[in-house]
Design a protein around this motif. Structure first.
Motif, PDB file in Angstrom:
ATOM      1  N   MET A  17       0.748  -1.332   0.003  1.00 28.91           N
ATOM      2  CA  MET A  17      -0.037  -0.198  -0.043  1.00 28.91           C
ATOM      3  C   MET A  17       0.916   1.248  -0.121  1.00 28.91           C
ATOM      4  SD  MET A  17      -2.999   0.548   2.645  1.00 28.91           S
ATOM      5  CE  MET A  17      -2.300   0.372   3.985  1.00 28.91           C
ATOM      6  N   ARG A  18       0.377   2.256  -0.863  1.00 26.17           N
ATOM      7  CA  ARG A  18       1.360   3.419  -0.724  1.00 26.17           C
ATOM      8  C   ARG A  18       0.495   4.690  -0.883  1.00 26.17           C
ATOM      9  NH1 ARG A  18       3.421   5.772  -6.179  1.00 26.17           N
ATOM     10  NH2 ARG A  18       2.317   4.045  -7.048  1.00 26.17           N
ATOM     11  N   ARG A  19       0.943   5.660   0.010  1.00 28.04           N
ATOM     12  CA  ARG A  19       0.192   6.868   0.227  1.00 28.04           C
ATOM     13  C   ARG A  19       0.332   7.616  -0.975  1.00 28.04           C
ATOM     14  NH1 ARG A  19      -1.840   9.511   4.713  1.00 28.04           N
ATOM     15  NH2 ARG A  19      -1.995  11.887   4.180  1.00 28.04           N
ATOM     16  N   LEU A  20      -0.831   8.124  -1.546  1.00 24.56           N
ATOM     17  CA  LEU A  20      -0.676   8.952  -2.917  1.00 24.56           C
ATOM     18  C   LEU A  20      -0.675  10.621  -2.737  1.00 24.56           C
ATOM     19  CD1 LEU A  20      -3.487   7.142  -4.912  1.00 24.56           C
ATOM     20  CD2 LEU A  20      -0.983   6.744  -4.926  1.00 24.56           C
ATOM     21  N   ASP A  21      -1.013  11.060  -1.618  1.00 27.40           N
ATOM     22  CA  ASP A  21      -0.938  12.559  -1.399  1.00 27.40           C
ATOM     23  C   ASP A  21       0.343  13.215  -1.245  1.00 27.40           C
ATOM     24  OD1 ASP A  21      -1.153  11.804   1.164  1.00 27.40           O
ATOM     25  OD2 ASP A  21      -2.892  12.890   1.731  1.00 27.40           O
ATOM     26  N   THR A  22       1.287  12.446  -0.792  1.00 24.28           N
ATOM     27  CA  THR A  22       2.465  13.136  -0.749  1.00 24.28           C
ATOM     28  C   THR A  22       3.516  12.120  -1.359  1.00 24.28           C
ATOM     29  OG1 THR A  22       1.711  13.621   1.392  1.00 24.28           O
ATOM     30  CG2 THR A  22       3.747  14.005   1.189  1.00 24.28           C
ATOM     31  N   GLU A  23       4.510  12.916  -1.868  1.00 30.69           N
ATOM     32  CA  GLU A  23       5.883  12.125  -2.316  1.00 30.69           C
ATOM     33  C   GLU A  23       6.925  12.603  -1.195  1.00 30.69           C
ATOM     34  OE1 GLU A  23       6.516   9.935  -4.700  1.00 30.69           O
ATOM     35  OE2 GLU A  23       4.328  10.038  -5.146  1.00 30.69           O
ATOM     36  N   VAL A  24       7.551  11.475  -0.793  1.00 29.04           N
ATOM     37  CA  VAL A  24       8.225  11.773   0.424  1.00 29.04           C
ATOM     38  C   VAL A  24       9.860  11.466   0.152  1.00 29.04           C
ATOM     39  CG1 VAL A  24       8.531  10.779   2.846  1.00 29.04           C
ATOM     40  CG2 VAL A  24       6.096  11.329   2.085  1.00 29.04           C
ATOM     41  N   ASP A  25      10.467  12.322   0.873  1.00 24.93           N
ATOM     42  CA  ASP A  25      12.114  12.059   0.825  1.00 24.93           C
ATOM     43  C   ASP A  25      12.278  11.555   2.165  1.00 24.93           C
ATOM     44  OD1 ASP A  25      14.629  11.932   0.772  1.00 24.93           O
ATOM     45  OD2 ASP A  25      15.099  13.857   0.061  1.00 24.93           O
ATOM     46  N   ARG A  26      12.569  10.312   2.318  1.00 29.56           N
ATOM     47  CA  ARG A  26      12.944   9.802   3.730  1.00 29.56           C
ATOM     48  C   ARG A  26      14.416   9.460   4.040  1.00 29.56           C
ATOM     49  NH1 ARG A  26       7.785   6.969   3.202  1.00 29.56           N
ATOM     50  NH2 ARG A  26       6.482   7.762   4.781  1.00 29.56           N
ATOM     51  N   ARG A  27      15.232  10.318   3.239  1.00 29.40           N
ATOM     52  CA  ARG A  27      16.672  10.173   3.494  1.00 29.40           C
ATOM     53  C   ARG A  27      17.000  10.747   4.669  1.00 29.40           C
ATOM     54  NH1 ARG A  27      18.470  12.333  -2.176  1.00 29.40           N
ATOM     55  NH2 ARG A  27      16.709  13.395  -1.749  1.00 29.40           N
ATOM     56  N   ASP A  28      15.910  11.762   5.237  1.00 35.33           N
ATOM     57  CA  ASP A  28      16.729  12.222   6.736  1.00 35.33           C
ATOM     58  C   ASP A  28      16.454  11.523   7.642  1.00 35.33           C
ATOM     59  OD1 ASP A  28      17.268  14.260   8.350  1.00 35.33           O
ATOM     60  OD2 ASP A  28      15.437  15.566   8.163  1.00 35.33           O
ATOM     61  N   PRO A  29      17.308  10.864   8.342  1.00 34.39           N
ATOM     62  CA  PRO A  29      17.137   9.965   9.485  1.00 34.39           C
ATOM     63  C   PRO A  29      16.630  10.541  10.560  1.00 34.39           C
ATOM     64  CG  PRO A  29      19.483  10.216   9.156  1.00 34.39           C
ATOM     65  CD  PRO A  29      18.861  11.077   8.146  1.00 34.39           C
ATOM     66  N   ILE A  30      16.020   9.787  11.538  1.00 32.35           N
ATOM     67  CA  ILE A  30      15.381  10.272  12.672  1.00 32.35           C
ATOM     68  C   ILE A  30      16.450   9.867  13.844  1.00 32.35           C
ATOM     69  CG2 ILE A  30      13.037  10.052  12.151  1.00 32.35           C
ATOM     70  CD1 ILE A  30      12.744   7.748  13.987  1.00 32.35           C
ATOM     71  N   ASP A  31      16.564  10.741  14.999  1.00 29.78           N
ATOM     72  CA  ASP A  31      17.960  10.415  15.935  1.00 29.78           C
ATOM     73  C   ASP A  31      16.969  10.082  17.151  1.00 29.78           C
ATOM     74  OD1 ASP A  31      16.914  12.606  17.223  1.00 29.78           O
ATOM     75  OD2 ASP A  31      18.220  13.928  16.505  1.00 29.78           O
ATOM     76  N   ARG A  32      17.646   9.654  18.145  1.00 33.22           N
ATOM     77  CA  ARG A  32      17.196   9.107  19.238  1.00 33.22           C
ATOM     78  C   ARG A  32      16.238  10.016  20.230  1.00 33.22           C
ATOM     79  NH1 ARG A  32      21.273   7.809  23.974  1.00 33.22           N
ATOM     80  NH2 ARG A  32      22.025   6.338  22.498  1.00 33.22           N
ATOM     81  N   SER A  33      16.371  11.330  19.874  1.00 33.28           N
ATOM     82  CA  SER A  33      15.274  12.348  20.400  1.00 33.28           C
ATOM     83  C   SER A  33      14.237  12.105  19.666  1.00 33.28           C
ATOM     84  CB  SER A  33      15.839  13.719  20.682  1.00 33.28           C
ATOM     85  OG  SER A  33      16.879  13.799  21.536  1.00 33.28           O
ATOM     86  N   ASP A  34      14.128  11.970  18.099  1.00 32.65           N
ATOM     87  CA  ASP A  34      12.974  12.046  17.640  1.00 32.65           C
ATOM     88  C   ASP A  34      12.305  10.808  18.012  1.00 32.65           C
ATOM     89  OD1 ASP A  34      13.508  14.134  16.145  1.00 32.65           O
ATOM     90  OD2 ASP A  34      14.448  13.004  14.424  1.00 32.65           O
ATOM     91  N   ARG A  35      12.953   9.653  18.009  1.00 31.90           N
ATOM     92  CA  ARG A  35      12.323   8.479  18.430  1.00 31.90           C
ATOM     93  C   ARG A  35      11.596   8.429  19.903  1.00 31.90           C
ATOM     94  NH1 ARG A  35      17.120   6.324  16.070  1.00 31.90           N
ATOM     95  NH2 ARG A  35      17.983   5.998  18.230  1.00 31.90           N
ATOM     96  N   ARG A  36      12.160   9.102  20.837  1.00 31.99           N
ATOM     97  CA  ARG A  36      11.670   9.393  22.127  1.00 31.99           C
ATOM     98  C   ARG A  36      10.414  10.066  22.057  1.00 31.99           C
ATOM     99  NH1 ARG A  36      15.213  11.897  25.465  1.00 31.99           N
ATOM    100  NH2 ARG A  36      13.867  11.690  27.094  1.00 31.99           N
ATOM    101  N   LEU A  37      10.492  11.197  21.309  1.00 33.18           N
ATOM    102  CA  LEU A  37       9.258  12.122  21.169  1.00 33.18           C
ATOM    103  C   LEU A  37       8.222  11.273  20.561  1.00 33.18           C
ATOM    104  CD1 LEU A  37       8.106  14.908  21.029  1.00 33.18           C
ATOM    105  CD2 LEU A  37       9.334  15.304  18.877  1.00 33.18           C
ATOM    106  N   ILE A  38       8.289  10.847  19.440  1.00 29.33           N
ATOM    107  CA  ILE A  38       7.371   9.802  18.681  1.00 29.33           C
ATOM    108  C   ILE A  38       6.570   8.771  19.797  1.00 29.33           C
ATOM    109  CG2 ILE A  38       6.937   7.971  17.050  1.00 29.33           C
ATOM    110  CD1 ILE A  38       9.144   9.631  15.343  1.00 29.33           C
ATOM    111  N   ASP A  39       7.466   7.907  20.469  1.00 30.21           N
ATOM    112  CA  ASP A  39       7.031   7.216  21.666  1.00 30.21           C
ATOM    113  C   ASP A  39       6.330   7.777  22.679  1.00 30.21           C
ATOM    114  OD1 ASP A  39       7.041   4.380  22.691  1.00 30.21           O
ATOM    115  OD2 ASP A  39       8.425   5.014  24.324  1.00 30.21           O
ATOM    116  N   TYR A  40       6.781   9.048  23.096  1.00 33.42           N
ATOM    117  CA  TYR A  40       6.034   9.721  24.044  1.00 33.42           C
ATOM    118  C   TYR A  40       4.570  10.253  23.629  1.00 33.42           C
ATOM    119  CZ  TYR A  40       5.235  13.217  27.938  1.00 33.42           C
ATOM    120  OH  TYR A  40       4.789  13.918  28.969  1.00 33.42           O
ATOM    121  N   LEU A  41       4.624  10.678  22.440  1.00 29.72           N
ATOM    122  CA  LEU A  41       3.260  11.220  21.944  1.00 29.72           C
ATOM    123  C   LEU A  41       2.515  10.202  21.613  1.00 29.72           C
ATOM    124  CD1 LEU A  41       4.594  14.124  19.487  1.00 29.72           C
ATOM    125  CD2 LEU A  41       3.605  14.444  21.865  1.00 29.72           C
TER     126      LEU A  41
END
Length: 169
Positions: free
Chosen positions: A1-25
């Protein structure tokens, strides 16, 4: 399944703080006068850092959505999962037409005879039917509608930890 409304560049990796933020939210968002400051305080980040991290992750497609989820039916509204059988040569054009309606919340391509799936969110059953009728009129294609009959809550939490020990801040 592929989302159609946005073309995404996922080359920007997430760091530990991003992961903690996502988990917290995933556990909830504080309903306070300064929720981003409260989240930041809990994670050792500034309010501005929380906001900028969320903007960056939304902008690069790491997150596709950030916001509340409502039980629209409790307010008289309706969510309808719908599908179209779109000829491949017309897919991009039809996708743009479907996405042009404000009631269309999501749009996905599928490897199936019904190859375009989308969600209509409307303030009433009549408004949902009207949106589906407009899609049929705009596209010239039959809309297959699957209104929600029942809802199940599954307490799914996706941890953002990739197993890396990245300390990038």
């Amino acid at each position: 399944m592929r989302r159609l409304d946005t073309e995404v560049d996922r080359r920007d990796p997430i760091d530990r703080s991003d992961r903690r933020l996502i988990d917290y939210l995933h556990g909830g968002f504080p309903l306070t006068d300064h929720p981003f400051a409260d989240v930041g305080r809990a994670l050792g980040l500034s309010e501005e850092a929380v906001i900028e991290r969320l903007k960056r992750m939304l902008g690069n497609g790491t997150l596709t959505r950030f916001g509340p989820l409502f039980h629209i039916e409790r307010a008289g509204g309706q969510f309808v999962l719908a599908a179209l059988e779109v000829p491949e040569a017309e897919f991009t054009r039809i996708c743009a037409l479907v996405n042009s309606l404000p009631e269309v919340a999501h749009n996905y391509r599928r490897d199936h005879q019904l190859n375009m799936w989308f969600v209509v969110a409307a303030v009433s059953q009549q408004a949902a039917r009207s949106a589906l009728d407009r899609i049929e009129a705009l596209t010239g294609l039959r809309v297959h509608a699957f209104p929600k009959e029942r809802e199940y809550f599954v307490g799914l939490r996706l941890l953002a930890d990739t197993g890396e020990d990245d300390d990038t801040e």
